[in-house]
Motif scaffolding. Structure first.
Motif, PDB file in Angstrom:
ATOM      1  N   HIS A 186      -3.263 -31.398  80.440  1.00  0.00           N
ATOM      2  CA  HIS A 186      -4.604 -30.723  80.215  1.00  0.00           C
ATOM      3  C   HIS A 186      -4.521 -29.923  78.911  1.00  0.00           C
ATOM      4  O   HIS A 186      -3.507 -28.790  78.926  1.00  0.00           O
ATOM      5  CB  HIS A 186      -4.794 -29.506  81.429  1.00  0.00           C
ATOM      6  CG  HIS A 186      -5.164 -30.103  82.639  1.00  0.00           C
ATOM      7  ND1 HIS A 186      -6.532 -30.591  83.097  1.00  0.00           N
ATOM      8  CD2 HIS A 186      -4.055 -30.504  83.487  1.00  0.00           C
ATOM      9  CE1 HIS A 186      -6.006 -30.964  84.309  1.00  0.00           C
ATOM     10  NE2 HIS A 186      -5.016 -31.075  84.718  1.00  0.00           N
ATOM     11  N   HIS A 187      -5.467 -30.261  77.809  1.00  0.00           N
ATOM     12  CA  HIS A 187      -5.346 -29.574  76.586  1.00  0.00           C
ATOM     13  C   HIS A 187      -6.478 -28.687  76.511  1.00  0.00           C
ATOM     14  O   HIS A 187      -7.620 -28.894  76.596  1.00  0.00           O
ATOM     15  CB  HIS A 187      -5.493 -30.603  75.368  1.00  0.00           C
ATOM     16  CG  HIS A 187      -4.314 -31.426  75.569  1.00  0.00           C
ATOM     17  ND1 HIS A 187      -3.254 -31.429  74.620  1.00  0.00           N
ATOM     18  CD2 HIS A 187      -4.096 -32.745  76.054  1.00  0.00           C
ATOM     19  CE1 HIS A 187      -2.685 -32.601  74.592  1.00  0.00           C
ATOM     20  NE2 HIS A 187      -2.917 -33.325  75.539  1.00  0.00           N
ATOM     21  N   PHE A 188      -6.093 -27.188  76.728  1.00  0.00           N
ATOM     22  CA  PHE A 188      -7.174 -26.324  76.720  1.00  0.00           C
ATOM     23  C   PHE A 188      -7.286 -25.963  75.273  1.00  0.00           C
ATOM     24  O   PHE A 188      -6.520 -25.401  74.298  1.00  0.00           O
ATOM     25  CB  PHE A 188      -6.894 -25.216  77.813  1.00  0.00           C
ATOM     26  CG  PHE A 188      -6.642 -25.401  79.268  1.00  0.00           C
ATOM     27  CD1 PHE A 188      -7.758 -25.462  80.103  1.00  0.00           C
ATOM     28  CD2 PHE A 188      -5.330 -25.906  79.400  1.00  0.00           C
ATOM     29  CE1 PHE A 188      -7.412 -25.879  81.247  1.00  0.00           C
ATOM     30  CE2 PHE A 188      -5.055 -26.187  80.982  1.00  0.00           C
ATOM     31  CZ  PHE A 188      -6.265 -26.424  81.582  1.00  0.00           C
ATOM     32  N   LYS A 189      -8.555 -25.806  74.819  1.00  0.00           N
ATOM     33  CA  LYS A 189      -8.787 -25.380  73.177  1.00  0.00           C
ATOM     34  C   LYS A 189     -10.294 -24.881  73.028  1.00  0.00           C
ATOM     35  O   LYS A 189     -11.184 -25.935  73.779  1.00  0.00           O
ATOM     36  CB  LYS A 189      -8.264 -26.365  72.216  1.00  0.00           C
ATOM     37  CG  LYS A 189      -8.464 -25.792  70.810  1.00  0.00           C
ATOM     38  CD  LYS A 189      -8.033 -27.022  69.790  1.00  0.00           C
ATOM     39  CE  LYS A 189      -8.023 -26.573  68.455  1.00  0.00           C
ATOM     40  NZ  LYS A 189      -7.451 -27.759  67.677  1.00  0.00           N
ATOM     41  N   ASP A 190     -10.509 -23.857  72.820  1.00  0.00           N
ATOM     42  CA  ASP A 190     -11.755 -23.608  72.519  1.00  0.00           C
ATOM     43  C   ASP A 190     -12.770 -23.456  73.660  1.00  0.00           C
ATOM     44  O   ASP A 190     -14.161 -23.874  73.697  1.00  0.00           O
ATOM     45  CB  ASP A 190     -12.599 -24.227  71.381  1.00  0.00           C
ATOM     46  CG  ASP A 190     -12.100 -24.458  69.981  1.00  0.00           C
ATOM     47  OD1 ASP A 190     -11.204 -23.200  69.572  1.00  0.00           O
ATOM     48  OD2 ASP A 190     -11.934 -25.446  69.330  1.00  0.00           O
ATOM     49  N   GLY A 191     -12.041 -22.895  74.772  1.00  0.00           N
ATOM     50  CA  GLY A 191     -12.963 -22.823  75.849  1.00  0.00           C
ATOM     51  C   GLY A 191     -13.100 -24.063  76.754  1.00  0.00           C
ATOM     52  O   GLY A 191     -13.839 -23.909  77.670  1.00  0.00           O
ATOM     53  N   ILE A 192     -12.615 -25.207  76.395  1.00  0.00           N
ATOM     54  CA  ILE A 192     -12.775 -26.376  77.151  1.00  0.00           C
ATOM     55  C   ILE A 192     -11.586 -27.018  77.279  1.00  0.00           C
ATOM     56  O   ILE A 192     -10.405 -26.614  76.759  1.00  0.00           O
ATOM     57  CB  ILE A 192     -13.742 -27.397  76.361  1.00  0.00           C
ATOM     58  CG1 ILE A 192     -13.299 -27.856  74.993  1.00  0.00           C
ATOM     59  CG2 ILE A 192     -15.262 -26.907  76.064  1.00  0.00           C
ATOM     60  CD1 ILE A 192     -14.041 -28.947  74.135  1.00  0.00           C
ATOM     61  N   CYS A 193     -11.426 -27.995  78.047  1.00  0.00           N
ATOM     62  CA  CYS A 193     -10.215 -28.758  78.651  1.00  0.00           C
ATOM     63  C   CYS A 193     -10.372 -30.166  78.125  1.00  0.00           C
ATOM     64  O   CYS A 193     -11.645 -30.671  78.409  1.00  0.00           O
ATOM     65  CB  CYS A 193      -9.941 -28.677  80.142  1.00  0.00           C
ATOM     66  SG  CYS A 193      -8.446 -29.486  80.626  1.00  0.00           S
ATOM     67  N   SER A 194      -9.331 -30.739  77.903  1.00  0.00           N
ATOM     68  CA  SER A 194      -9.437 -32.035  77.497  1.00  0.00           C
ATOM     69  C   SER A 194      -9.940 -33.213  78.701  1.00  0.00           C
ATOM     70  O   SER A 194     -10.647 -34.329  78.370  1.00  0.00           O
ATOM     71  CB  SER A 194      -8.030 -32.847  76.966  1.00  0.00           C
ATOM     72  OG  SER A 194      -7.091 -32.544  77.913  1.00  0.00           O
ATOM     73  N   CYS A 195      -9.843 -32.727  79.931  1.00  0.00           N
ATOM     74  CA  CYS A 195     -10.091 -33.339  81.186  1.00  0.00           C
ATOM     75  C   CYS A 195     -11.730 -33.465  81.473  1.00  0.00           C
ATOM     76  O   CYS A 195     -12.318 -34.010  82.307  1.00  0.00           O
ATOM     77  CB  CYS A 195      -9.283 -32.997  82.337  1.00  0.00           C
ATOM     78  SG  CYS A 195      -9.809 -31.499  83.052  1.00  0.00           S
ATOM     79  N   ASN A 196     -12.288 -32.585  80.536  1.00  0.00           N
ATOM     80  CA  ASN A 196     -13.786 -32.065  80.799  1.00  0.00           C
ATOM     81  C   ASN A 196     -14.050 -31.918  82.440  1.00  0.00           C
ATOM     82  O   ASN A 196     -15.092 -32.394  83.013  1.00  0.00           O
ATOM     83  CB  ASN A 196     -14.587 -33.451  80.701  1.00  0.00           C
ATOM     84  CG  ASN A 196     -14.570 -33.845  79.192  1.00  0.00           C
ATOM     85  OD1 ASN A 196     -14.718 -32.968  78.539  1.00  0.00           O
ATOM     86  ND2 ASN A 196     -14.543 -35.027  78.823  1.00  0.00           N
ATOM     87  N   ASP A 197     -13.090 -30.916  82.970  1.00  0.00           N
ATOM     88  CA  ASP A 197     -13.286 -30.717  84.277  1.00  0.00           C
ATOM     89  C   ASP A 197     -13.210 -31.549  85.337  1.00  0.00           C
ATOM     90  O   ASP A 197     -13.710 -31.589  86.399  1.00  0.00           O
ATOM     91  CB  ASP A 197     -14.345 -29.740  84.383  1.00  0.00           C
ATOM     92  CG  ASP A 197     -14.482 -28.433  83.487  1.00  0.00           C
ATOM     93  OD1 ASP A 197     -13.173 -28.084  82.983  1.00  0.00           O
ATOM     94  OD2 ASP A 197     -15.188 -27.710  83.302  1.00  0.00           O
ATOM     95  N   TYR A 198     -12.539 -32.749  85.110  1.00  0.00           N
ATOM     96  CA  TYR A 198     -12.551 -34.026  85.912  1.00  0.00           C
ATOM     97  C   TYR A 198     -11.251 -34.375  86.266  1.00  0.00           C
ATOM     98  O   TYR A 198     -10.721 -35.169  85.489  1.00  0.00           O
ATOM     99  CB  TYR A 198     -13.278 -35.089  85.198  1.00  0.00           C
ATOM    100  CG  TYR A 198     -13.648 -36.417  86.254  1.00  0.00           C
ATOM    101  CD1 TYR A 198     -15.104 -36.457  86.959  1.00  0.00           C
ATOM    102  CD2 TYR A 198     -12.922 -37.363  86.403  1.00  0.00           C
ATOM    103  CE1 TYR A 198     -15.257 -37.185  87.695  1.00  0.00           C
ATOM    104  CE2 TYR A 198     -13.221 -38.337  87.267  1.00  0.00           C
ATOM    105  CZ  TYR A 198     -14.462 -38.354  88.006  1.00  0.00           C
ATOM    106  OH  TYR A 198     -14.838 -39.272  88.876  1.00  0.00           O
TER     107      TYR A 198
END
Length: 751
Positions: free
Chosen positions: A738-750
């Motif tokens: 999970h890459h968390f950056k600028d308030g979002i995660c690379s998994c798109n919450d999926y």
């Protein structure tokens, strides 16, 4: 494939061709004058001083008796000295032209070329022989057998039948060469041996046992056992061969019972026996305790007989304990206590044991290896890279990569594949791609490793795009990686197309892993009924991975009834696995059924099933720090919790709301929040922030490794924390990155 002397008795005899298969020379071939030179040359050669024997030969005139040539060719064959044998052949043609037509000498020359694997020239020599006898045919057939050229071996054996009656060595050679696909030919040879009453010969009997093991004949184990039972005279190789048959077909209990009979009858065992037995132990077996006791008994036996001091046996013993689930520390203790001169293979084996369990210890052993004056080979480096894959950052993988380049191993595809895996597992997908791009000769593992790397980091589109560029035939693993990538990214239609393409375009029959990916794909997307239907239509029984995937989907979408059914199935397959219990408890908590959730936990206690504790690791100052939920054991717990409480207050102002519906049901709301605040990954994050001066550079990525799946609350927390701290936070849980950056995660919450 070269045949192994340890498992083929006939090969041992053929190694002594001059004294067993080849008859002694007629007296007319030697003269009194040549006896002295012959004896001196033979003495030097048999004492391992072939170079001196040849020097004496060349220094004593241009003509020599035939027996000297035969003796020297024999020693060249025995020592595998092809270059010396070829030179001697050229000398014989130039200085003793009549000798080259002597059948006795030519058979020795033919044998030399066969033993050295120079079969093309051996075949030419054989075809040009003006006269051939049974020894000539047997030498060539044995040569083809030793080099694994089954087709040539069988064809020449058939040709020989029109001229000569085969002896036991010819039968043994052709039988042992009958690998899978030549079973029917092996049966025909067995029939011929029965007609000629040669099946009673120990050499032939041993070869028959090996043939039934390797040829893929249906019920070959029974046939091999029949041959073994009716053998009049069995030697150690006979018993070893039969033990090997049982182990080859997974009948380990029968193999151990046969060894027990062998030992009780007073039949001596050898290194091969022990290596076969030790290599058969596996931890994923219902009878692990029985095998562990047997392994301990074998250990005692090796100590009593002195075999434990042999490095190969000691290495196999340590690996056996490891494969049976023995503690890595105990294996290392045995490694230190055994009085062997450990070689690079042994060091690599002990490093392998620690590579997955304790990667830091594996790297420490790797550094000690150099202190012992040993040089790692490419396989050692591949194992060390496997250990690097279990660490938090790519620092160690990069250091090993530098050594690989320094030793000019960078062109090795196997090592490159290991580097792709190691960098991907350490979070550096860019380095994985760089290594992949630099591989000149990519194999299917190279492509699979890179596709897996993309899947691990949630880059499903890139994985599919790479698959479209593949220039070799994909294998089942390729599609497991692709389906997994689609599953974690929510690409349902793409995954369905891949599943159909696998069968239609590549004729790959779906296995249980493929079905598990498809169940996960449907389930994550909320298409629970399609997942259930697929399970019902599977041609094999679902495994624990499939039921786990279904339970997770039911939990996400609130299908309690189906989740209960799946949990029952999971508990039947793996009654000691806590996953089914925990998932069911979570579902009940989501539904507000806290009493039922408590009943699930009580059931776990009754069956003594323990939930795997949540642990997280972070590397600060070149040191890995471990955190457990609650952080009770960490020496800096108070300051970490204090700073974390302030951060949580700021995140609440940004919209953070703790997900208390999964907390313990018998706690007050404030207690539930307190429990969530001290999850291990939150503590690891805060510790990194506090010690950011020790990081390589301010603003660098914070890397956290977690042993289980990240929870919903921590996932929400990390998104807001990354935004607030203006830092990228990378969390590797049990499933993915999970890459968390600028308030979002690379998994798109999926996930």
């Amino acid at each position: 494939m070269m045949l192994r002397p340890a498992t083929c008795s006939w090969f041992i005899s053929l190694r002594r061709f001059g004294s067993t298969n080849l008859p002694p020379p007629p007296e007319s071939l030697t003269t009194p004058e040549s006896h002295s030179l012959l004896n001196r040359v033979r003495l030097l050669a048999t004492c391992g001083r072939l170079d001196q024997a040849l020097s004496l030969f060349y220094a004593n005139g241009e003509t020599h008796c035939d027996q000297i040539y035969a003796s020297l060719f024999h020693e060249c064959a025995r020592n595998g000295s092809l270059r010396e044998g070829v030179s001697l052949h050229h000398y014989m043609v130039g200085h003793s032209p009549t000798t080259q037509h002597n059948l006795y000498v030519t058979n020795h020359l033919l044998n030399m070329y066969c033993k050295c694997g120079y079969l093309d020239y051996a075949h030419q020599l054989f075809d040009k022989m003006p006269e051939r006898n049974l020894i000539s045919w047997t030498a060539l057939i044995s040569g083809y057998a030793q080099c694994g050229l089954t087709d040539n071996c069988c064809r020449h054996f058939t040709r020989m039948l029109s001229e000569f009656r085969p002896n036991e060595f010819a039968f043994a050679s052709v039988l042992t060469s009958c690998v899978e696909g030549y079973g029917q030919f092996g049966l025909q040879v067995h029939t011929l041996a029965l007609k000629m009453c040669l099946d009673a010969c120990t050499y032939v009997g041993n070869a028959l046992i090996t043939m039934y093991k390797r040829s893929g004949i249906c019920d070959g184990t029974t046939d091999a056992w029949t041959v073994f039972k009716f053998m009049e005279h069995r030697n150690t190789i006979s018993w070893n061969s039969m033990i090997s048959v049982f182990l080859f077909h997974g009948l380990r209990a029968r193999a151990m019972d046969l060894f027990t009979q062998m030992h009780s009858k007073g039949i001596s065992f050898d290194r091969t026996t022990l290596l076969s037995i030790f290599s058969s132990f596996l931890s994923n077996d219902n009878n692990t305790d029985m095998f562990f006791r047997f392994c301990f008994q074998m250990h005692c036996l090796t100590v009593k007989t002195g075999f434990v001091s042999e490095v190969k046996v000691a290495t196999a013993l340590i690996k056996a304990y490891s494969d049976l689930g023995g503690k890595a520390a105990d294996c290392y203790k045995l490694f230190l206590e055994t009085s062997c001169v450990w070689d690079i293979v042994s060091w690599t084996s002990i490093i392998t044991i620690f590579a997955e369990r304790e990667p830091e210890k594996a790297l420490l052993l790797f550094s000690q290896l150099f202190q012992e004056g040993l040089v790692p080979d490419w396989y050692t480096y591949s194992i060390v890279l496997k250990a690097c894959a279990g660490l938090v950052t790519e620092r160690h993988a990069s250091a090993v990569h530098s050594q690989v380049i320094k030793l000019s191993f960078e062109g090795d595809t196997v090592l490159a594949n290991s580097l792709i895996h190691a960098y991907a597992r350490c979070g550096s997908i860019s380095m994985s791609k760089q290594v992949f791009d630099e591989i000149e000769d990519r194999d299917i593992i190279s492509w699979n490793s890179m596709i897996k790397a993309y899947a691990l980091h949630g880059q499903a589109r890139e994985a599919i795009q790479l698959f479209c560029q593949i220039n070799i035939k994909p294998d089942p693993t390729t599609f497991v990686a692709l389906l997994s990538a689609c599953s974690h990214a929510g690409l349902v239609e793409e995954g369905i197309k891949m599943f159909d393409c696998m069968q239609r375009s590549y004729s790959i029959v779906p296995q249980v892993d493929h079905y598990a990916c498809m169940v996960d794909l449907y389930g994550r997307a909320g298409r629970i009924h399609e997942a259930e239907k697929l399970i019902d239509e599977m041609p094999m029984e679902p495994d624990s991975v499939i039921w786990s995937a279904l339970i997770a989907s039911c939990r996400k979408y609130g299908n309690t009834q189906l989740a209960k059914f799946a949990a029952v199935k999971l508990k039947q397959l793996e009654p000691r696995n806590s996953l089914g219990y925990v998932q069911m408890s979570n579902i009940q908590c989501y539904s507000g059924n806290f009493d039922e959730a408590g009943a699930v936990w009580n059931e776990m206690k009754d069956y003594r099933v323990r939930k795997e504790p949540g642990l997280s690791w972070v590397e600060v100052g070149n040191r890995v720090h471990e955190f457990a939920s609650g952080g009770q054991r960490h020496p800096e717990r108070e300051i970490i919790c204090s700073k974390l409480e302030r951060l949580i207050g700021k995140l609440k102002e940004m919209g953070y709301v703790p997900e208390t519906n999964l907390a313990l049901y018998d706690l007050e709301e404030e207690q539930k929040e307190e429990h969530l605040y001290h999850h291990s990954e939150k503590l690891a994050l805060m510790f990194s922030v506090i010690n950011e001066g020790h990081l390589n550079a301010r603003g660098s990525v914070i890397r956290i490794v977690k042993n289980i799946r990240i929870c919903v609350d921590c996932h929400n927390f990390m998104k807001l924390a990354a935004n607030h701290l203006q830092r990228e936070i990378m969390v590797r849980d049990s499933n993915r990155f999970h890459h968390f950056k600028d308030g979002i995660c690379s998994c798109n919450d999926y996930w």
